[in-house]
Design a protein around this motif. Structure first.
Motif, PDB file in Angstrom:
ATOM      1  N   ASP A 209      16.356 -33.042  67.580  1.00  0.00           N
ATOM      2  CA  ASP A 209      15.932 -32.905  66.348  1.00  0.00           C
ATOM      3  C   ASP A 209      16.899 -33.749  65.188  1.00  0.00           C
ATOM      4  N   ALA A 210      16.186 -33.593  63.744  1.00  0.00           N
ATOM      5  CA  ALA A 210      17.011 -34.317  62.720  1.00  0.00           C
ATOM      6  C   ALA A 210      16.850 -33.547  61.537  1.00  0.00           C
ATOM      7  N   PHE A 211      17.685 -33.834  60.831  1.00  0.00           N
ATOM      8  CA  PHE A 211      17.555 -33.224  59.364  1.00  0.00           C
ATOM      9  C   PHE A 211      18.145 -34.338  58.455  1.00  0.00           C
ATOM     10  N   ALA A 212      17.668 -34.410  57.067  1.00  0.00           N
ATOM     11  CA  ALA A 212      18.042 -35.540  56.102  1.00  0.00           C
ATOM     12  C   ALA A 212      18.302 -35.048  54.853  1.00  0.00           C
ATOM     13  N   LEU A 213      19.082 -35.474  53.838  1.00  0.00           N
ATOM     14  CA  LEU A 213      19.133 -35.215  52.672  1.00  0.00           C
ATOM     15  C   LEU A 213      19.110 -36.732  51.975  1.00  0.00           C
TER      16      LEU A 213
ATOM     17  N   ASN B  69      13.207 -31.506  57.083  1.00  0.00           N
ATOM     18  CA  ASN B  69      13.467 -30.665  57.988  1.00  0.00           C
ATOM     19  C   ASN B  69      12.737 -31.340  59.360  1.00  0.00           C
ATOM     20  N   GLY B  70      13.467 -31.833  60.185  1.00  0.00           N
ATOM     21  CA  GLY B  70      12.920 -32.581  61.542  1.00  0.00           C
ATOM     22  C   GLY B  70      13.323 -31.816  62.611  1.00  0.00           C
ATOM     23  N   SER B  71      13.221 -30.654  62.422  1.00  0.00           N
ATOM     24  CA  SER B  71      13.504 -29.591  63.686  1.00  0.00           C
ATOM     25  C   SER B  71      11.957 -29.191  64.100  1.00  0.00           C
ATOM     26  N   GLY B  72      11.927 -28.996  65.504  1.00  0.00           N
ATOM     27  CA  GLY B  72      10.775 -28.362  66.064  1.00  0.00           C
ATOM     28  C   GLY B  72      10.714 -27.040  66.385  1.00  0.00           C
ATOM     29  N   PRO B  73       9.661 -26.356  66.520  1.00  0.00           N
ATOM     30  CA  PRO B  73       9.347 -25.133  67.113  1.00  0.00           C
ATOM     31  C   PRO B  73       9.657 -24.884  68.698  1.00  0.00           C
TER      32      PRO B  73
ATOM     33  N   TRP C 223       9.125 -31.534  54.443  1.00  0.00           N
ATOM     34  CA  TRP C 223       9.763 -31.805  53.045  1.00  0.00           C
ATOM     35  C   TRP C 223      10.318 -30.324  52.688  1.00  0.00           C
ATOM     36  N   VAL C 224      11.508 -30.257  52.514  1.00  0.00           N
ATOM     37  CA  VAL C 224      11.901 -28.952  51.778  1.00  0.00           C
ATOM     38  C   VAL C 224      12.610 -29.140  50.609  1.00  0.00           C
ATOM     39  N   GLN C 225      12.841 -28.166  49.817  1.00  0.00           N
ATOM     40  CA  GLN C 225      13.626 -28.061  48.685  1.00  0.00           C
ATOM     41  C   GLN C 225      15.099 -27.861  49.035  1.00  0.00           C
ATOM     42  N   PRO C 226      16.181 -28.787  49.018  1.00  0.00           N
ATOM     43  CA  PRO C 226      17.617 -28.406  49.179  1.00  0.00           C
ATOM     44  C   PRO C 226      18.114 -27.190  48.425  1.00  0.00           C
ATOM     45  N   ILE C 227      19.142 -26.434  49.044  1.00  0.00           N
ATOM     46  CA  ILE C 227      19.387 -25.323  48.302  1.00  0.00           C
ATOM     47  C   ILE C 227      21.232 -25.799  48.004  1.00  0.00           C
ATOM     48  N   LYS C 228      21.724 -25.092  47.167  1.00  0.00           N
ATOM     49  CA  LYS C 228      22.972 -25.488  46.546  1.00  0.00           C
ATOM     50  C   LYS C 228      23.649 -24.215  46.154  1.00  0.00           C
ATOM     51  N   VAL C 229      24.976 -24.435  45.704  1.00  0.00           N
ATOM     52  CA  VAL C 229      25.852 -23.651  45.099  1.00  0.00           C
ATOM     53  C   VAL C 229      26.786 -24.579  44.168  1.00  0.00           C
ATOM     54  N   ASN C 230      27.220 -24.302  43.146  1.00  0.00           N
ATOM     55  CA  ASN C 230      28.214 -24.838  42.211  1.00  0.00           C
ATOM     56  C   ASN C 230      29.388 -24.328  42.520  1.00  0.00           C
ATOM     57  N   TYR C 231      30.223 -25.363  42.814  1.00  0.00           N
ATOM     58  CA  TYR C 231      31.548 -25.386  43.340  1.00  0.00           C
ATOM     59  C   TYR C 231      32.593 -25.714  42.354  1.00  0.00           C
ATOM     60  N   ARG C 232      33.162 -25.461  41.412  1.00  0.00           N
ATOM     61  CA  ARG C 232      34.108 -25.631  40.439  1.00  0.00           C
ATOM     62  C   ARG C 232      33.540 -26.976  39.817  1.00  0.00           C
ATOM     63  N   GLY C 233      32.059 -26.916  39.413  1.00  0.00           N
ATOM     64  CA  GLY C 233      31.482 -28.038  38.708  1.00  0.00           C
ATOM     65  C   GLY C 233      30.814 -29.130  39.336  1.00  0.00           C
ATOM     66  N   TYR C 234      30.995 -28.937  41.038  1.00  0.00           N
ATOM     67  CA  TYR C 234      30.231 -29.781  41.715  1.00  0.00           C
ATOM     68  C   TYR C 234      29.111 -28.977  42.420  1.00  0.00           C
ATOM     69  N   ASP C 235      27.973 -29.769  42.571  1.00  0.00           N
ATOM     70  CA  ASP C 235      27.013 -28.955  43.305  1.00  0.00           C
ATOM     71  C   ASP C 235      27.012 -29.405  44.667  1.00  0.00           C
ATOM     72  N   VAL C 236      27.007 -28.692  45.372  1.00  0.00           N
ATOM     73  CA  VAL C 236      27.151 -28.652  46.993  1.00  0.00           C
ATOM     74  C   VAL C 236      25.711 -28.308  47.639  1.00  0.00           C
ATOM     75  N   TRP C 237      25.208 -29.225  48.200  1.00  0.00           N
ATOM     76  CA  TRP C 237      23.841 -29.118  48.719  1.00  0.00           C
ATOM     77  C   TRP C 237      23.683 -29.092  50.111  1.00  0.00           C
ATOM     78  N   GLU C 238      22.597 -28.449  50.629  1.00  0.00           N
ATOM     79  CA  GLU C 238      22.495 -28.378  52.224  1.00  0.00           C
ATOM     80  C   GLU C 238      20.872 -28.196  52.278  1.00  0.00           C
ATOM     81  N   ILE C 239      20.358 -28.452  53.481  1.00  0.00           N
ATOM     82  CA  ILE C 239      19.111 -27.992  53.839  1.00  0.00           C
ATOM     83  C   ILE C 239      18.945 -26.479  54.055  1.00  0.00           C
ATOM     84  N   PRO C 240      17.982 -25.980  53.544  1.00  0.00           N
ATOM     85  CA  PRO C 240      17.812 -24.517  53.609  1.00  0.00           C
ATOM     86  C   PRO C 240      17.640 -24.048  55.080  1.00  0.00           C
TER      87      PRO C 240
END
Length: 536
Positions: free
Chosen positions: A69-73, A84-88, A248-265
């Protein structure tokens, strides 16, 4: 960011690499160079990521493969896109069907834990949407290495041999013979400097390139997978392959001390890193090498994992949302549990309502954070004869308890360990980062982000710094270079600290940061493996 690039206490034999026109950072020098060659031929960062990823299936098969499987931002034209390149799970599998085969939990190896591979589809989809060069040109370096061979590097040979020694005792039935035919042709694992090649792997990559992965999902390769599965009592079928498409998915984030940290949901576990950072931002961290800093890092990670393991699964099956898990309210309730001594983590109640990693960047501002895996090294141990396709065992993470959030169901995606990360600030790209390695990944992500944002470490220093890894309960592994006096102080707080002499479990990371004013790229690569930064 204003890093001290010359004077830092975490120096290794590597230093941060700087370039302007393009950069590829990954765990194998030949793959990094392959990606750079594609950039020099006029490809962009997306083309380079695909080329590097394909090459890694050949030059680092101990960690990933075509059947994974694979994931990409992907950062391009001022926007971040998630794939999201993961399979069921196969449609014919079920808890009852697995138990009828004599299993009380999902097996680790063999055909039962095989899920639909997403890697070829991810390559084709990235190329279709964002690539500049044809897939036939982008996959050519990988085809050449598979066809003509390459010499094994030291860390690669170490893990290859370890897998062989393990598999020769475990894999004694017919379905595993193609693994030995492919990866131990002479009755042993290849050694450092030995040249390994695989014509079947080359033919498969060429077929994927020429058909934009259609042959893998709806053609000759799909038929071969289907036939082998049927012969050996597997569940995966050509119908499962034909129905698959990356998402294709919408990445998720939190703001950490002024920086947005992004991940795959979810179904990825990147949300675990974000939950930990969401708790950590409630603390003022005055210094890195502090007992209190490490104590809070470990405690927040334990709580984040407890919640992740309870709630993360196929997003269509989750009982809570990512927004709930990342809410400020939930972070505060979890933070309130952290005291002066180590706790045993339990999941909370949110408010209602063996892997390779690579990073690429080009001179136009495109950047890619990409990760792919077969899971647990070589994956399931199943190789489709004559193809070089090693199938993943990602279904091992499913539960056979029907009440569990991640219970096995036909067509369901499981909790997934592989996660790419990305950092932005003020809607500008800072860059891709990642740390591969099973459940170490969100822990590595959080440590790299804190090393960067809180402690101003440059990319190479952020990767070289000694790591810790929470295992279970109060057990925490630390690297031999971890400060002994801090380890002792953590033990007095109730943490069960163990020094791990084999550093392989602490992940292997890559970072590329971009200066938004000058476009200069700064890259770091993992000192715990054969990592390399190729740049121009």
């Amino acid at each position: 960011m204003n890093f001290d690039y010359l004077n830092h206490p975490y120096a290794s034999q590597r230093t941060t690499t700087f370039a302007k026109n393009g950069m590829v950072a990954t765990s194998q020098p030949l793959a990094a160079q392959a990606g750079l060659d594609i950039l020099k031929k006029g490809g962009n960062a997306i083309d380079a990521a695909i080329a590097t990823a394909a090459c890694l299936t050949v030059v680092e098969p101990t960690s990933n493969g075509i059947g994974g499987d694979a994931f990409a931002l992907v950062w391009t034209k001022g926007e971040l896109h998630g794939l999201n390149g993961s399979g069921p799970a196969p449609k014919s599998i079920s808890i009852d069907a697995v138990k009828e085969k004599g299993h009380e939990s999902m097996p680790t190896f063999g055909l039962i834990p095989v899920t639909v591979p997403g890697v070829p589809g991810a390559w084709a989809e990235l190329s279709r949407r964002f690539g500049k060069l044809p897939l036939t040109e982008v996959l050519q370096p990988a085809i050449d290495y598979a066809e003509m061979g390459y010499p094994l590097s030291p860390v690669l040979a170490k893990y290859w041999n370890a897998a062989y020694e393990k598999f020769k005792e475990m894999f004694t039935t017919d379905e595993y013979k193609p693994w030995f035919d492919t990866f131990a042709k002479e009755g042993k694992a290849p050694q450092v400097g030995d040249v390994w090649k695989s014509q079947g792997h080359a033919d498969t990559l060429r077929s994927i390139a020429e058909t934009n992965a259609e042959s893998f999902y709806r053609g000759e390769l799909a038929n071969k997978i289907d036939q082998f599965s049927k012969e050996h009592g597997g569940f995966i079928s050509k119908e499962d392959l034909a129905d698959y498409k990356p998402e294709w998915v919408q990445p998720i984030k939190v703001n950490y001390r002024g920086y947005d940290v992004w991940e795959i949901p979810p179904n990825g576990q990147g949300i675990v890193a974000l939950m930990a950072l969401n708790m950590m931002k409630g603390y003022e961290l005055t210094e890195k090498e502090s007992v209190e800093t490490y104590h809070k890092q470990i405690e927040t990670m334990k709580l984040a994992f407890a919640d992740g393991k309870k709630y993360v699964t196929d997003p269509e099956k989750m009982s809570v949302s990512s927004e709930q898990l990342l809410s400020e309210e939930f972070a505060q309730t979890r933070r309130n549990l952290i005291g002066d001594v180590a706790l045993t983590p339990e999941p909370g109640t949110p408010p209602s309502g063996g892997t390779v990693y690579l990073a690429t960047a080009d001179g136009e501002g495109n950047m890619v954070s990409f990760i792919q895996s077969n899971y647990m090294g070589f994956g399931s141990g199943i190789v489709i004869p004559g193809t070089g396709i090693g199938l993943q065992n990602r279904g091992h993470d499913f539960s056979l308890d029907p009440t569990h959030e991640n219970a096995l169901e036909p067509g369901k995606k499981t909790y997934h360990t592989i996660i790419p990360g990305f950092l932005t600030k003020d809607n500008e790209a800072v860059g891709p980062f990642g740390v591969m390695g099973g459940y170490m990944q969100p822990q590595g992500h959080a440590q790299v982000v804190m090393n960067t944002v809180d402690f101003n470490l440059n990319p190479q220093a952020a990767l070289d710094a000694a790591r810790w890894q929470w295992m279970e309960g109060k057990k925490v592994l630390v690297e031999p270079s971890f400060p002994a006096h801090i380890a002792q102080a953590l033990a007095r707080k109730g943490h069960q600290i163990q020094v791990a002499l084999d550093g392989g479990g602490f992940g292997r990371g890559q970072i590329i940061w971009r200066d938004p004013k000058t476009g200069v790229l700064a890259g770091g690569t993992e000192s715990r493996t054969d990592g390399a930064v190729a740049a121009w």
